[in-house]
Write a protein that holds these residues in place. Structure first.
Motif, PDB file in Angstrom:
ATOM      1  N   VAL A 164       0.858  -1.200   0.000  1.00  0.00           N
ATOM      2  CA  VAL A 164       0.000   0.000   0.000  1.00  0.00           C
ATOM      3  C   VAL A 164       0.889   1.244   0.000  1.00  0.00           C
ATOM      4  CG1 VAL A 164      -1.665   1.317   1.379  1.00  0.00           C
ATOM      5  CG2 VAL A 164      -1.905  -1.166   1.179  1.00  0.00           C
ATOM      6  N   LYS A 165       1.855   1.270   0.903  1.00  0.00           N
ATOM      7  CA  LYS A 165       2.784   2.414   1.022  1.00  0.00           C
ATOM      8  C   LYS A 165       3.495   2.655  -0.302  1.00  0.00           C
ATOM      9  CE  LYS A 165       4.019   4.330   5.088  1.00  0.00           C
ATOM     10  NZ  LYS A 165       3.900   5.782   5.155  1.00  0.00           N
ATOM     11  N   THR A 166       3.976   1.559  -0.881  1.00  0.00           N
ATOM     12  CA  THR A 166       4.739   1.662  -2.131  1.00  0.00           C
ATOM     13  C   THR A 166       3.870   2.252  -3.237  1.00  0.00           C
ATOM     14  OG1 THR A 166       6.106  -0.207  -1.512  1.00  0.00           O
ATOM     15  CG2 THR A 166       5.999   0.290  -3.852  1.00  0.00           C
ATOM     16  N   PHE A 167       2.673   1.701  -3.390  1.00  0.00           N
ATOM     17  CA  PHE A 167       1.811   2.162  -4.486  1.00  0.00           C
ATOM     18  C   PHE A 167       1.482   3.646  -4.334  1.00  0.00           C
ATOM     19  CE2 PHE A 167      -2.113   2.477  -7.048  1.00  0.00           C
ATOM     20  CZ  PHE A 167      -1.557   2.057  -8.252  1.00  0.00           C
ATOM     21  N   GLN A 168       1.316   4.065  -3.079  1.00  0.00           N
ATOM     22  CA  GLN A 168       0.994   5.480  -2.837  1.00  0.00           C
ATOM     23  C   GLN A 168       2.137   6.408  -3.250  1.00  0.00           C
ATOM     24  OE1 GLN A 168      -0.142   5.418   1.296  1.00  0.00           O
ATOM     25  NE2 GLN A 168      -2.241   4.781   0.825  1.00  0.00           N
ATOM     26  N   ARG A 169       3.352   5.886  -3.244  1.00  0.00           N
ATOM     27  CA  ARG A 169       4.498   6.726  -3.609  1.00  0.00           C
ATOM     28  C   ARG A 169       4.643   6.903  -5.133  1.00  0.00           C
ATOM     29  NH1 ARG A 169       9.179   6.941  -0.506  1.00  0.00           N
ATOM     30  NH2 ARG A 169       9.804   8.460  -2.076  1.00  0.00           N
ATOM     31  N   LEU A 170       4.008   6.013  -5.907  1.00  0.00           N
ATOM     32  CA  LEU A 170       4.246   6.025  -7.354  1.00  0.00           C
ATOM     33  C   LEU A 170       3.421   7.099  -8.050  1.00  0.00           C
ATOM     34  CD1 LEU A 170       4.140   2.172  -8.096  1.00  0.00           C
ATOM     35  CD2 LEU A 170       6.048   3.562  -7.248  1.00  0.00           C
ATOM     36  N   GLU A 171       4.087   7.916  -8.865  1.00  0.00           N
ATOM     37  CA  GLU A 171       3.351   8.897  -9.673  1.00  0.00           C
ATOM     38  C   GLU A 171       3.249   8.364 -11.099  1.00  0.00           C
ATOM     39  OE1 GLU A 171       5.351  12.674  -9.220  1.00  0.00           O
ATOM     40  OE2 GLU A 171       5.048  12.605  -7.039  1.00  0.00           O
ATOM     41  N   GLY A 172       2.161   8.734 -11.782  1.00  0.00           N
ATOM     42  CA  GLY A 172       1.965   8.273 -13.162  1.00  0.00           C
ATOM     43  C   GLY A 172       0.855   7.240 -13.213  1.00  0.00           C
ATOM     44  N   LEU A 173       0.704   6.640 -14.386  1.00  0.00           N
ATOM     45  CA  LEU A 173      -0.358   5.650 -14.589  1.00  0.00           C
ATOM     46  C   LEU A 173       0.269   4.270 -14.548  1.00  0.00           C
ATOM     47  CD1 LEU A 173      -2.235   7.496 -17.479  1.00  0.00           C
ATOM     48  CD2 LEU A 173      -2.726   7.549 -15.031  1.00  0.00           C
ATOM     49  N   ASN A 174      -0.066   3.511 -13.536  1.00  0.00           N
ATOM     50  CA  ASN A 174       0.630   2.248 -13.301  1.00  0.00           C
ATOM     51  C   ASN A 174      -0.310   1.137 -12.853  1.00  0.00           C
ATOM     52  OD1 ASN A 174       3.535   3.151 -13.489  1.00  0.00           O
ATOM     53  ND2 ASN A 174       2.750   4.601 -11.967  1.00  0.00           N
ATOM     54  N   ALA A 175      -0.004  -0.069 -13.316  1.00  0.00           N
ATOM     55  CA  ALA A 175      -0.650  -1.265 -12.759  1.00  0.00           C
ATOM     56  C   ALA A 175       0.480  -2.156 -12.284  1.00  0.00           C
ATOM     57  CB  ALA A 175      -1.463  -1.975 -13.831  1.00  0.00           C
ATOM     58  N   ILE A 176       0.426  -2.610 -11.019  1.00  0.00           N
ATOM     59  CA  ILE A 176       1.503  -3.470 -10.530  1.00  0.00           C
ATOM     60  C   ILE A 176       0.943  -4.710  -9.843  1.00  0.00           C
ATOM     61  CG2 ILE A 176       3.157  -1.578 -10.275  1.00  0.00           C
ATOM     62  CD1 ILE A 176       2.765  -1.649  -7.274  1.00  0.00           C
ATOM     63  N   VAL A 177       1.713  -5.771  -9.924  1.00  0.00           N
ATOM     64  CA  VAL A 177       1.372  -7.017  -9.229  1.00  0.00           C
ATOM     65  C   VAL A 177       2.653  -7.470  -8.538  1.00  0.00           C
ATOM     66  CG1 VAL A 177       0.550  -9.397  -9.471  1.00  0.00           C
ATOM     67  CG2 VAL A 177      -0.278  -7.637 -11.049  1.00  0.00           C
TER      68      VAL A 177
END
Ligand code: F6R
Length: 588
Positions: free
Chosen positions: A145-158
């Motif tokens: 959750v923390k990591t995803f919140q730090r990412l800027e831009g349009l992203n999908a991660i697994v």
């Protein structure tokens, strides 16, 4: 762009299962690929550059949790190191990613300072290290959750962790769809990849994350962790539609499916179409938006609406839509055209227009896709899964729907349906062996040229752009579609003795003027290829099509598709996976 596939469940061949999933997603990116499986408490990786081809994952151990990725490179060249999945320093966390992390440089600097070692040139690798960094002090899911919140831009991660029996995913922008099985769950970037396993799916919304376990899936708001109640939907495609069958390439198969697609559309025109027609009737400010081939369908839509229904519409390419926003307001209607329903510039156009209060109509092929979900009213194109990178049946499907809509607007829906039935017959004639052999021979004759020009007027102008697009993208011959009258304003300077010029001559008001243009090219040595219901003396080559009135661009484009296909074969190229391209353009 980029194919993402993940599995968690009771089966012990997860690596193979994911690998097979990647094969079905390869059209989304084929620079390189990789699979990670958790086996014997450890993470095992296989990565390779190039297409999957005859590769295997036999050396990977058994395991029931795996993720994989097919890459379309954005950051960093095409190397094994840059291929996904990416790992943290301890090789306990693996990540796959579709999108662009816009602030990766600052995060990377921070992580390097904290002692993390990077092995690739990608933006994605920072995600694995950031997860590792946060997971020191919190659970893997909290770290995610923390990591995803730090990412800027349009992203999908697994992401997965070797000690956690979960597969965690989040998205903003790029698509992710969860597939539900019995004591097993899947995640992919495209629903067609899930079809061999399940038809029950949930499309993750922007700002949502999901935790997949063997027998359960939870969905949360990624910002607040609030649990989201969601309903699954059932895909209306069948797995048999995703196989090549007797054809050598998906592109050829999809070209040959077109009569059926058009016939299906001829039989449509129900309640949703009536609702859309009434929406369009109420506006004086109508826009078509789409990208690439879909933008040419938009242009055709503007001509069709004008010609058949005397309605004015503006056709705008998705990447240009932003610059027309001053004119969009609550009275505007924006019709967005997309096969995938995930093209970023089309989605962004729609979201700008929505913010200005416009109504959104989607003409889209993928049920449940982002465009499908966001639209106020929608028509499913009904072309079935399209796997070749070059769009064929979805393009013709868009044109067929636009024809029907235009006739419906003019209260002549039956006439439109009849015209489409006739068009389906005419496509069959184009595809018949005698005719396709003629096209094959022509491809053989001209496959060595550097330029091909294609001329049309009115509706045939949009057909010329689409034929040129097909030729360029799969044969790599420079092809240019032109409004016939524009040729002598500049491009004619490129015509030399023997330059192939395809002239689109339907039996309509454009005939005489385009024919005059053909004469002018001939006088300068051009090699004239006529696509027309009538044979003219000026033609060096004649590719016949039957006259289908307002739908004549359909057989013209189908002829162009076949020519492009055979040109690619003559040049020894793979028409399904052209260089530098990928299906579904989800990055800006
Ligand atoms: C060309 C082609 C592309 C797509 C474009 C839009 O053959 O396939 O130009 O038409 O990327 O894609 P969709 O229709 O998925 O929005």
């Amino acid at each position: 762009m980029c194919g993402v596939f993940g599995y968690i469940g009771h089966r012990s061949n997860a690596a193979l299962l994911v690998f097979e999933g990647l094969k079905r997603l390869e059209y989304r990116g084929y620079d390189s690929w990789g699979v990670v499986v958790v086996g014997r408490g450890k993470i095992y990786v296989k990565k390779k550059t190039g297409k999957i081809g005859g590769a295997t994952v036999d050396e990977l151990p058994p395991g029931s949790l795996a993720i994989g990725h097919t890459r379309w490179a954005t950051h960093g060249g095409v190397t094994e190191k840059n291929a996904h999945p990416h790992l943290d320093c301890t090789h306990t966390i693996a990540v796959i990613h579709n999108g662009i992390v816009e602030n990766y440089e600052s995060i990377q600097a921070e992580l390097v300072h904290a002692g993390h070692r990077f092995v690739s040139e990608t933006d994605t690798e920072i995600i694995a290290h950031l997860l590792e960094f946060y997971a020191h002090n919190m659970s893997f899911i909290e770290a995610f959750v923390k990591t995803f919140q730090r990412l800027e831009g349009l992203n999908a991660i697994v992401a997965i962790h070797h000690k956690e029996r979960v597969l965690v995913a989040a998205k903003k922008g790029s698509p992710l769809v969860i597939g539900f099985g019995k004591k097993e769950n899947f995640i992919a970037s495209d629903p067609s990849a899930l079809l061999p396993h399940t038809k029950e799916v949930y499309f993750l919304e922007d700002g949502q994350m999901a935790v997949l376990r063997d027998a359960s899936v939870s969905v949360m708001e990624s910002a607040s962790q609030k649990v989201v109640k969601f309903s699954t939907q059932i895909l209306d495609w069948d797995v048999s539609q995703t196989h090549k069958g007797e054809f050598h390439h998906f592109m050829l198969k999809e070209i040959y499916e077109q009569p059926q697609v058009v016939l299906g559309i001829a039989g449509s025109g129900g309640e949703e179409v009536k609702r859309i027609v009434s929406l369009i009737r109420k506006t004086k400010d109508l826009y078509f938006v789409g990208c690439g081939s879909a933008s040419y369908a938009c242009l055709a839509g503007a001509y069709l609406f004008s010609k058949i229904a005397q309605r004015r519409a503006h056709a705008i390419a998705g990447s240009e839509f932003l610059y027309h926003l001053d004119f969009i307001n609550t009275k505007s209607v924006v019709v967005a055209l997309s096969q995938s329903g995930e093209t970023i510039d089309t989605l962004e156009s729609v979201s700008y227009a929505k913010r200005k209060g416009a109504k959104i109509v989607a003409l889209v092929n993928v049920l449940g896709s982002s465009l499908y979900r966001v639209a106020d009213a929608k028509i499913l194109i009904g072309a079935g899964p399209e796997k070749a990178v070059a769009s064929t049946k979805a393009f013709i499907g868009k044109i067929a729907h636009l024809i029907l809509l235009a006739y419906a607007l003019d209260k002549r829906v039956k006439e439109g349906q009849e015209l489409l039935r006739k068009s389906a017959e005419v496509i069959r004639e184009v595809l018949a062996e005698k005719n396709s052999d003629r096209i094959k021979k022509l491809a053989h004759r001209i496959c060595g040229v550097n330029h091909i020009f294609i001329l049309g007027r009115g509706l045939s102008y949009s057909a010329s752009l689409e034929c040129a697009m097909k030729i360029k993208e799969i044969s790599y011959i420079h092809a240019e579609g032109l409004a016939a009258g524009e040729l002598k304003h500049g491009t004619l300077a490129l015509v030399e003795k023997g330059t192939p010029c395809i002239v689109l001559l339907p039996n309509d008001e454009t005939y005489a003027a385009t024919l005059a243009g053909a004469m002018e090219i001939k006088a300068r040595g051009g090699y004239i290829i006529g696509i027309s219901p009538k044979k003219e003396g000026v033609f060096d080559e004649y590719l016949p099509i039957a006259d289908v009135g307002d739908a004549s661009m359909i057989p013209m484009v189908v002829t162009g598709q076949l020519l492009a296909y055979y040109l690619a074969l003559e040049r020894g190229l793979d028409p399904d996976m052209p260089r530098n391209l990928a299906k579904s353009v989800t990055v800006r």
